[in-house]
Design a protein around this motif. Structure first.
Motif, PDB file in Angstrom:
ATOM      1  N   MET A   1       0.885  -1.080  -0.026  1.00  0.00           N
ATOM      2  CA  MET A   1       0.040   0.119   0.074  1.00  0.00           C
ATOM      3  C   MET A   1       0.767   1.216   0.003  1.00  0.00           C
ATOM      4  SD  MET A   1      -3.084   0.393  -0.126  1.00  0.00           S
ATOM      5  CE  MET A   1      -4.593   1.632   0.371  1.00  0.00           C
ATOM      6  N   GLY A   2       1.983   1.259   0.700  1.00  0.00           N
ATOM      7  CA  GLY A   2       2.880   2.490   0.554  1.00  0.00           C
ATOM      8  C   GLY A   2       3.557   2.861  -0.802  1.00  0.00           C
ATOM      9  N   LEU A   3       3.561   1.930  -1.463  1.00  0.00           N
ATOM     10  CA  LEU A   3       4.254   2.008  -2.777  1.00  0.00           C
ATOM     11  C   LEU A   3       3.106   2.629  -3.691  1.00  0.00           C
ATOM     12  CD1 LEU A   3       6.445   1.900  -4.902  1.00  0.00           C
ATOM     13  CD2 LEU A   3       5.369  -0.498  -5.476  1.00  0.00           C
ATOM     14  N   LEU A   4       1.782   2.488  -3.628  1.00  0.00           N
ATOM     15  CA  LEU A   4       0.651   2.926  -4.260  1.00  0.00           C
ATOM     16  C   LEU A   4       0.369   4.155  -3.710  1.00  0.00           C
ATOM     17  CD1 LEU A   4      -1.723   2.397  -6.284  1.00  0.00           C
ATOM     18  CD2 LEU A   4      -3.017   1.401  -4.594  1.00  0.00           C
ATOM     19  N   SER A   5       0.448   4.505  -2.612  1.00  0.00           N
ATOM     20  CA  SER A   5      -0.101   5.919  -2.238  1.00  0.00           C
ATOM     21  C   SER A   5       1.238   6.892  -2.469  1.00  0.00           C
ATOM     22  CB  SER A   5       0.038   5.906  -0.623  1.00  0.00           C
ATOM     23  OG  SER A   5       1.164   5.444   0.096  1.00  0.00           O
ATOM     24  N   SER A   6       2.423   6.210  -2.441  1.00  0.00           N
ATOM     25  CA  SER A   6       3.622   7.134  -3.020  1.00  0.00           C
ATOM     26  C   SER A   6       3.503   7.625  -4.466  1.00  0.00           C
ATOM     27  CB  SER A   6       4.846   6.506  -2.724  1.00  0.00           C
ATOM     28  OG  SER A   6       5.154   6.127  -1.464  1.00  0.00           O
ATOM     29  N   ILE A   7       2.909   6.583  -5.181  1.00  0.00           N
ATOM     30  CA  ILE A   7       2.796   6.848  -6.597  1.00  0.00           C
ATOM     31  C   ILE A   7       1.510   7.747  -6.889  1.00  0.00           C
ATOM     32  CG2 ILE A   7       1.971   5.839  -8.789  1.00  0.00           C
ATOM     33  CD1 ILE A   7       3.731   3.235  -8.064  1.00  0.00           C
ATOM     34  N   LEU A   8       0.584   7.525  -6.261  1.00  0.00           N
ATOM     35  CA  LEU A   8      -0.367   8.483  -6.336  1.00  0.00           C
ATOM     36  C   LEU A   8      -0.299  10.186  -5.779  1.00  0.00           C
ATOM     37  CD1 LEU A   8      -3.545   6.079  -5.424  1.00  0.00           C
ATOM     38  CD2 LEU A   8      -2.624   6.816  -7.670  1.00  0.00           C
ATOM     39  N   SER A   9       0.580  10.169  -4.683  1.00  0.00           N
ATOM     40  CA  SER A   9       0.797  11.338  -4.285  1.00  0.00           C
ATOM     41  C   SER A   9       2.196  12.045  -4.966  1.00  0.00           C
ATOM     42  CB  SER A   9       1.146  11.226  -2.615  1.00  0.00           C
ATOM     43  OG  SER A   9       2.266  10.527  -2.512  1.00  0.00           O
ATOM     44  N   LEU A  10       2.543  11.528  -5.744  1.00  0.00           N
ATOM     45  CA  LEU A  10       3.712  12.087  -6.608  1.00  0.00           C
ATOM     46  C   LEU A  10       3.508  13.425  -7.429  1.00  0.00           C
ATOM     47  CD1 LEU A  10       6.759  11.546  -7.125  1.00  0.00           C
ATOM     48  CD2 LEU A  10       6.038  10.211  -9.297  1.00  0.00           C
ATOM     49  N   PRO A  11       2.231  13.579  -7.892  1.00  0.00           N
ATOM     50  CA  PRO A  11       1.993  14.949  -8.384  1.00  0.00           C
ATOM     51  C   PRO A  11       1.713  16.002  -7.543  1.00  0.00           C
ATOM     52  CG  PRO A  11       0.391  13.277  -9.369  1.00  0.00           C
ATOM     53  CD  PRO A  11       1.233  12.508  -8.154  1.00  0.00           C
ATOM     54  N   PHE A  12       1.574  15.728  -6.102  1.00  0.00           N
ATOM     55  CA  PHE A  12       1.646  16.980  -5.254  1.00  0.00           C
ATOM     56  C   PHE A  12       2.940  17.105  -4.670  1.00  0.00           C
ATOM     57  CE2 PHE A  12      -2.437  14.733  -5.025  1.00  0.00           C
ATOM     58  CZ  PHE A  12      -3.259  15.891  -5.243  1.00  0.00           C
TER      59      PHE A  12
END
Length: 85
Positions: A1-12
């Motif tokens: 889950m940490g990898l997915l949240s990191s990828i999704l928050s990358l634009p911010f």
């Protein structure tokens, strides 16, 4: 889950970087505003200007009070203590 949240928050990431930079700049400005050496130098410059005749007694008192008020005034963005506003 940490990898997915990191990828999704990358634009911010740029936004977080700008916020961090703003906080660093604010800290530096507050340090300079409240640095005793800088305040002493400003008060000495005010005294020298009065001695040279560039300031009247009223202007001298107002300039000194402005410097001292800046030292005492709480920083912008701080929350006042409970019950005081």
């Amino acid at each position: 889950m940490g990898l997915l949240s990191s990828i999704l928050s990358l634009p911010f990431a740029p936004v977080r970087g700008v916020i961090w930079l703003g906080e660093v700049i604010q800290d530096q400005v507050e340090q300079q505003l409240h640095d005793p050496a800088i305040v002493r130098r400003e008060l000495e410059e005010i005294d020298q200007a009065m001695a040279a005749g560039h300031l009247s007694k009223e202007e001298h008192a107002a300039a000194q009070q402005a410097v001292l008020d800046r030292m005492v005034r709480p920083s912008v963005g701080t929350v006042p203590p409970e019950g005081k506003e």
